[in-house]
Design a protein around this motif. Structure first.
Motif, PDB file in Angstrom:
ATOM      1  N   TYR A   1      26.983  14.175  72.470  1.00  0.00           N
ATOM      2  CA  TYR A   1      27.686  14.772  73.605  1.00  0.00           C
ATOM      3  C   TYR A   1      27.932  16.270  73.424  1.00  0.00           C
ATOM      4  O   TYR A   1      28.462  16.917  74.318  1.00  0.00           O
ATOM      5  CB  TYR A   1      29.010  14.053  73.852  1.00  0.00           C
ATOM      6  N   ALA A   2      27.547  16.817  72.274  1.00  0.00           N
ATOM      7  CA  ALA A   2      27.731  18.240  71.999  1.00  0.00           C
ATOM      8  C   ALA A   2      26.607  19.054  72.635  1.00  0.00           C
ATOM      9  O   ALA A   2      25.442  18.641  72.635  1.00  0.00           O
ATOM     10  CB  ALA A   2      27.761  18.474  70.492  1.00  0.00           C
ATOM     11  N   ALA A   3      26.962  20.201  73.169  1.00  0.00           N
ATOM     12  CA  ALA A   3      25.993  21.105  73.784  1.00  0.00           C
ATOM     13  C   ALA A   3      25.065  21.699  72.722  1.00  0.00           C
ATOM     14  O   ALA A   3      25.412  21.734  71.530  1.00  0.00           O
ATOM     15  CB  ALA A   3      26.730  22.226  74.515  1.00  0.00           C
ATOM     16  N   PRO A   4      23.896  22.162  73.138  1.00  0.00           N
ATOM     17  CA  PRO A   4      22.942  22.749  72.193  1.00  0.00           C
ATOM     18  C   PRO A   4      23.533  23.851  71.302  1.00  0.00           C
ATOM     19  O   PRO A   4      23.224  23.911  70.109  1.00  0.00           O
ATOM     20  CB  PRO A   4      21.834  23.302  73.100  1.00  0.00           C
ATOM     21  N   ALA A   5      24.377  24.712  71.836  1.00  0.00           N
ATOM     22  CA  ALA A   5      24.965  25.785  71.027  1.00  0.00           C
ATOM     23  C   ALA A   5      25.849  25.220  69.911  1.00  0.00           C
ATOM     24  O   ALA A   5      25.881  25.761  68.800  1.00  0.00           O
ATOM     25  CB  ALA A   5      25.773  26.737  71.906  1.00  0.00           C
ATOM     26  N   VAL A   6      26.560  24.140  70.193  1.00  0.00           N
ATOM     27  CA  VAL A   6      27.394  23.482  69.175  1.00  0.00           C
ATOM     28  C   VAL A   6      26.491  22.854  68.116  1.00  0.00           C
ATOM     29  O   VAL A   6      26.762  22.939  66.909  1.00  0.00           O
ATOM     30  CB  VAL A   6      28.321  22.423  69.812  1.00  0.00           C
ATOM     31  N   ARG A   7      25.402  22.252  68.557  1.00  0.00           N
ATOM     32  CA  ARG A   7      24.463  21.622  67.621  1.00  0.00           C
ATOM     33  C   ARG A   7      23.790  22.652  66.718  1.00  0.00           C
ATOM     34  O   ARG A   7      23.424  22.344  65.588  1.00  0.00           O
ATOM     35  CB  ARG A   7      23.422  20.825  68.396  1.00  0.00           C
ATOM     36  N   GLU A   8      23.636  23.878  67.212  1.00  0.00           N
ATOM     37  CA  GLU A   8      23.094  24.941  66.360  1.00  0.00           C
ATOM     38  C   GLU A   8      24.071  25.283  65.236  1.00  0.00           C
ATOM     39  O   GLU A   8      23.663  25.541  64.106  1.00  0.00           O
ATOM     40  CB  GLU A   8      22.781  26.185  67.180  1.00  0.00           C
ATOM     41  N   LEU A   9      25.371  25.290  65.554  1.00  0.00           N
ATOM     42  CA  LEU A   9      26.385  25.591  64.544  1.00  0.00           C
ATOM     43  C   LEU A   9      26.542  24.466  63.527  1.00  0.00           C
ATOM     44  O   LEU A   9      26.840  24.711  62.363  1.00  0.00           O
ATOM     45  CB  LEU A   9      27.746  25.845  65.220  1.00  0.00           C
ATOM     46  N   PHE A  10      26.378  23.240  63.987  1.00  0.00           N
ATOM     47  CA  PHE A  10      26.544  22.049  63.153  1.00  0.00           C
ATOM     48  C   PHE A  10      25.261  21.225  63.298  1.00  0.00           C
ATOM     49  O   PHE A  10      25.173  20.352  64.165  1.00  0.00           O
ATOM     50  CB  PHE A  10      27.781  21.255  63.593  1.00  0.00           C
ATOM     51  N   PRO A  11      24.249  21.509  62.456  1.00  0.00           N
ATOM     52  CA  PRO A  11      22.902  20.988  62.682  1.00  0.00           C
ATOM     53  C   PRO A  11      22.655  19.514  62.364  1.00  0.00           C
ATOM     54  O   PRO A  11      21.516  19.060  62.466  1.00  0.00           O
ATOM     55  CB  PRO A  11      22.039  21.895  61.796  1.00  0.00           C
ATOM     56  N   ALA A  12      23.691  18.758  62.036  1.00  0.00           N
ATOM     57  CA  ALA A  12      23.495  17.327  61.765  1.00  0.00           C
ATOM     58  C   ALA A  12      24.771  16.570  62.145  1.00  0.00           C
ATOM     59  O   ALA A  12      25.880  17.118  62.052  1.00  0.00           O
ATOM     60  CB  ALA A  12      23.167  17.095  60.294  1.00  0.00           C
ATOM     61  N   PRO A  13      24.636  15.320  62.579  1.00  0.00           N
ATOM     62  CA  PRO A  13      25.812  14.542  62.990  1.00  0.00           C
ATOM     63  C   PRO A  13      26.910  14.449  61.931  1.00  0.00           C
ATOM     64  O   PRO A  13      28.089  14.556  62.251  1.00  0.00           O
ATOM     65  CB  PRO A  13      25.235  13.158  63.303  1.00  0.00           C
TER      66      PRO A  13
ATOM     67  N   LYS B   1      27.429  18.495  78.816  1.00  0.00           N
ATOM     68  CA  LYS B   1      27.622  18.478  77.367  1.00  0.00           C
ATOM     69  C   LYS B   1      28.852  19.320  77.042  1.00  0.00           C
ATOM     70  O   LYS B   1      29.170  20.295  77.733  1.00  0.00           O
ATOM     71  CB  LYS B   1      26.403  19.041  76.626  1.00  0.00           C
ATOM     72  N   ILE B   2      29.522  18.953  75.965  1.00  0.00           N
ATOM     73  CA  ILE B   2      30.741  19.642  75.541  1.00  0.00           C
ATOM     74  C   ILE B   2      30.361  20.927  74.807  1.00  0.00           C
ATOM     75  O   ILE B   2      29.627  20.895  73.822  1.00  0.00           O
ATOM     76  CB  ILE B   2      31.591  18.718  74.649  1.00  0.00           C
ATOM     77  N   THR B   3      30.877  22.051  75.308  1.00  0.00           N
ATOM     78  CA  THR B   3      30.578  23.347  74.709  1.00  0.00           C
ATOM     79  C   THR B   3      31.678  23.808  73.767  1.00  0.00           C
ATOM     80  O   THR B   3      31.464  24.711  72.965  1.00  0.00           O
ATOM     81  CB  THR B   3      30.362  24.423  75.787  1.00  0.00           C
TER      82      THR B   3
END
Length: 135
Positions: A49-61, A122-124
């Motif tokens: 549910y995390a936005a792409p920018a959040v996933r860039e900061l935290f690259p794994a679940p 998605k959650i930003t």
């Protein structure tokens, strides 16, 4: 003729309010789904549910879940989680959430979401303050 024009204006106005209400309900569903994933300890689902920018900061679940556990304990584990006011502007939604943490303390969270190219939300971000503290 004027009545017909007024009627058309009202229909357009109410349909856009309804669309925004639907978007807010969808965004609340995303937040609730992530909250439930945290409750189950399901890092992969919460991360989805995390936005792409959040996933860039935290690259794994697991990295994302660790950040939430350590920095957002009231979001991760709580007694209550209730939606407050929301604001919709364009493709973005801001949603207030009232939280009572596991120790009974009150918190205010402000979630931000953005509509993605596929139409999903998605959650930003999530800002968290103890209730009653100034911003």
């Amino acid at each position: 003729m004027r009545i017909a024009a007024l009627l058309v204006c009202l229909i357009v106005a109410f349909s856009s309010v309804s669309a925004r209400a639907d978007d807010v309900a969808t965004a609340q569903g995303v937040i609730r789904a992530q909250e439930q994933a945290f409750g189950r300890g399901d890092a992969a689902a919460a991360y989805s549910y995390a936005a792409p920018a959040v996933r860039e900061l935290f690259p794994a679940p697991d990295i994302f879940m660790s950040m939430v556990q350590n920095g957002y304990a009231p979001v991760y584990r709580h007694k209550s989680f209730e939606f407050g006011d929301s604001k919709s502007e364009g493709s973005r939604i801001a949603q207030h959430v009232h939280i009572i943490d596991a120790n009974g303390e009150a918190w205010e969270a402000l979630y931000t979401l953005e509509q993605q190219a596929d139409g999903s939300y998605k959650i930003t971000g999530c800002s968290l303050l103890k209730a009653g503290q100034a911003v």
